[in-house]
Structure formats: C-alpha cells, structure tokens
Design an enzyme around this catalytic site. Structure first.
Site, mmCIF file in Angstrom:
data_model
loop_
_atom_site.group_PDB
_atom_site.id
_atom_site.type_symbol
_atom_site.label_atom_id
_atom_site.label_comp_id
_atom_site.label_asym_id
_atom_site.label_seq_id
_atom_site.Cartn_x
_atom_site.Cartn_y
_atom_site.Cartn_z
ATOM 1 C CE1 TYR A 33 1.008 -0.073 4.237
ATOM 2 C CE2 TYR A 33 0.222 1.947 4.350
ATOM 3 C CZ TYR A 33 0.793 1.184 5.037
ATOM 4 O OH TYR A 33 1.434 1.557 6.074
ATOM 5 C CE LYS B 149 3.470 3.189 2.888
ATOM 6 N NZ LYS B 149 3.390 3.208 4.550
ATOM 7 C CD GLU C 96 10.579 1.578 10.104
ATOM 8 O OE1 GLU C 96 10.436 2.715 9.120
ATOM 9 O OE2 GLU C 96 10.165 0.351 9.600
ATOM 10 C CG LEU D 230 8.420 2.287 4.352
ATOM 11 C CD1 LEU D 230 8.172 1.171 3.461
ATOM 12 C CD2 LEU D 230 7.308 3.133 4.723
#
Ligand code: PMP
Length: 284
Positions: free
Chosen positions: A32, A145, A177, A201
């Site tokens: 996505y 993702k 992250e 990501l």
C-alpha cells in the site's frame, strides 16, 4: 456519497464487492501507499508510485497497469472526491484465490483506493509528542510497505497505552524506526537516522528530509545506533507522510528522557513546508 477506487472504476462504496477470498484478507498479502494532497495537488506522487511498484515486485505481485495509467486513475479519483487537503490510501492485494499459503502467480491483483481526511497535526508539529521505546518484533523485510502490519499495530497500541503517540522500535542492531514513521536524532548540527535497508521503510518524507539536509548543508549519518544514544540526543523527531516532521519531547519505556523542541527540527519543518509549497503551489 463516498467514492472508492476499485480496480479501474470509481464506485459508490456500497457497490464495492471485496471477495472474502481476497488474499489481502487471509494473509495480509498486499502492499500500500498513503499519498498526501496539498491544495488539490499530489505531493511526491512519483516517489510513492515507484515505491508501490517496488514493494509489489519484491513479493511478486505484478500491478496490472502501467504507472502512468495508475497515476491517471488517482488523478481522476482525487478530482471526483474533490480532495483539497488530505490523503489518498491505495492498496494492491495479490487477488482472489481459494485459501492456500501457496500463491500461483496467476492471481489478478485487486486495487483499492479511498480518501483519508487531513489529520490535523499542527499542534503535534509545534509541541512535539511522547514516544514509547520498545523492542522491534517485526519481520526482516520492513522495506516492503506491506499491508501486513501486526508488529506495527501492536507497537502503536502499546505506545498509546503508555500515553505516547508513537512507538520507537529497536533491535539488537540498534534503533530502527517508529511504528508508522521514521526517526531522526540531532546532535551537534548532524542528523542521525537508520540506513535504508531491510529493517526500515525508506519513508518518502525521510527522503525529502535528507534532500533538504543536503540543501541546508547539514551533515547526515545513516547508521544504526544503540537505544542508549537516545539519552544523549539534543533533538529528536519522527517523519511520515501524514505527520511531516513532528518533534519528540520525551522518550518513555525502555529509555526514559526528555528533550527540547530544538532549532534544527524547526528549521527542517520550515524547509519542508517551503518544499511542499514549491512542489504543489500550496500556500500552507
Ligand atoms: N516507517 C513505517 C513503518 C511507516 O509505516 C511509515 C509510514 N507509512 C513510515 C516509516 C514513513 O513513510 P512515509 O514518509 O513514506 O510516509
């Protein structure tokens, strides 16, 4: 009426027939993007589209449209729903099949898009947020993702349960992250962030910030750092499409400390807004 982009059609939400056999539903088998719209214009659309195709390719999903065709569909959808400021969510699942872990490579991907309202994050951008430092229990392909976000949603819940807005994740190899954002530290006019490898990501906002840092001649070190380094950060901030740049005013959980919303973060926020204005003609 609420409109949804469903494959190559824009439908009233009541007419969208998602199969109970969609592999997205069984396995989280899909990818996505969330793409920001400012002043009726997409921001960094090409970057998001490129990452969508890359994520899809990494799991052997072939999106059945050329990038330009998909972009045209998104433009048409944005016009239809009259988005001025907000975001468009777009996902591609592998498609419909009898439930079986094994995919055949013949499935026909299913595309779904819908608009998301502006989240109204200006207070967070000004005052900062608390972040909950906790172990990164996700898989080793965080560069994809994927719509399969269990590790992320569990971490986000844990953060909220401890009165924090975001979870900051760490592994033995260092801090990676946020559950839905990238993390930057500032020390001595230098930005520190995890390198763009399989453990994070590579956020589009992250990439914009790195480009801004280069323009501003701020040094950047893309290396993992142990979670104890958070104790010595002068400034810290998280970045994402919906947050843009949000300072972290305190870390809780496995590391506890407070920080100031500092000048480097503010400078980057300002430069980011300028970039948005330049790229979208938005007067934000
Ligand atoms: N990391 C993770 C795990 C995320 O979910 C997101 C937001 N989707 C980001 C980083 C930031 O990415 P972007 O700047 O492209 O929104």
């Amino acid at each position: 009426m609420t409109y949804v982009l469903f494959n190559d059609s824009i439908l009233d939400e009541a007419d969208v027939a998602i199969s109970y056999k969609d592999r997205g539903y069984h396995f989280g088998d899909g990818v996505y993007e969330v793409i920001r719209v400012y002043n009726e214009e997409f921001f960094t659309l090409d970057e998001h589209i490129n990452r969508l195709y890359e994520s899809a390719a990494k799991i052997e999903i072939t999106i059945p449209y050329e990038k330009n065709a998909l972009k045209a569909m998104l433009h048409e959808y944005k016009t239809k729903v009259q988005t001025v400021n907000g975001s468009i969510y777009l996902q591609v699942t592998r498609g419909v099949a009898d439930r079986n872990h094994l995919y055949t490579k013949d499935e026909v991907p299913v595309i779904l898009g819908f608009d998301l309202p502006d989240k109204g994050v200006s207070q967070k951008q000004e005052q900062g947020v608390a972040a909950y430092v906790t172990e990164d229990v996700r898989w080793l392909r965080c560069d994809i993702k994927s719509i399969n976000l269990l590790g992320n949603v569990m971490a986000k819940r844990k953060a909220y349960d401890h009165d924090c807005d975001e979870a900051i994740l760490y592994r033995d190899s260092g801090v990676t992250e946020g559950s839905s954002s990238n993390l930057f530290l500032v020390n001595n006019q230098t930005l520190y962030t995890h390198p763009a490898n399989n453990l994070i990501l590579n956020g589009i906002t992250r990439q914009e910030i790195l480009a801004i840092a280069s323009e501003l001649e701020l040094a950047v070190i893309e290396e993992p750092f142990p979670k104890e380094v958070l104790l010595h950060a002068e400034e810290a901030f998280i970045s994402s499409t919906s947050l843009e740049i949000v300072p972290v005013h305190s870390f809780k959980g496995d590391i506890e400390t407070t920080l100031n919303v500092g000048p480097v973060t503010k400078k980057l926020q300002y430069a980011f807004q300028e970039r948005v204005t330049k790229k979208t003609n938005a007067s934000v």
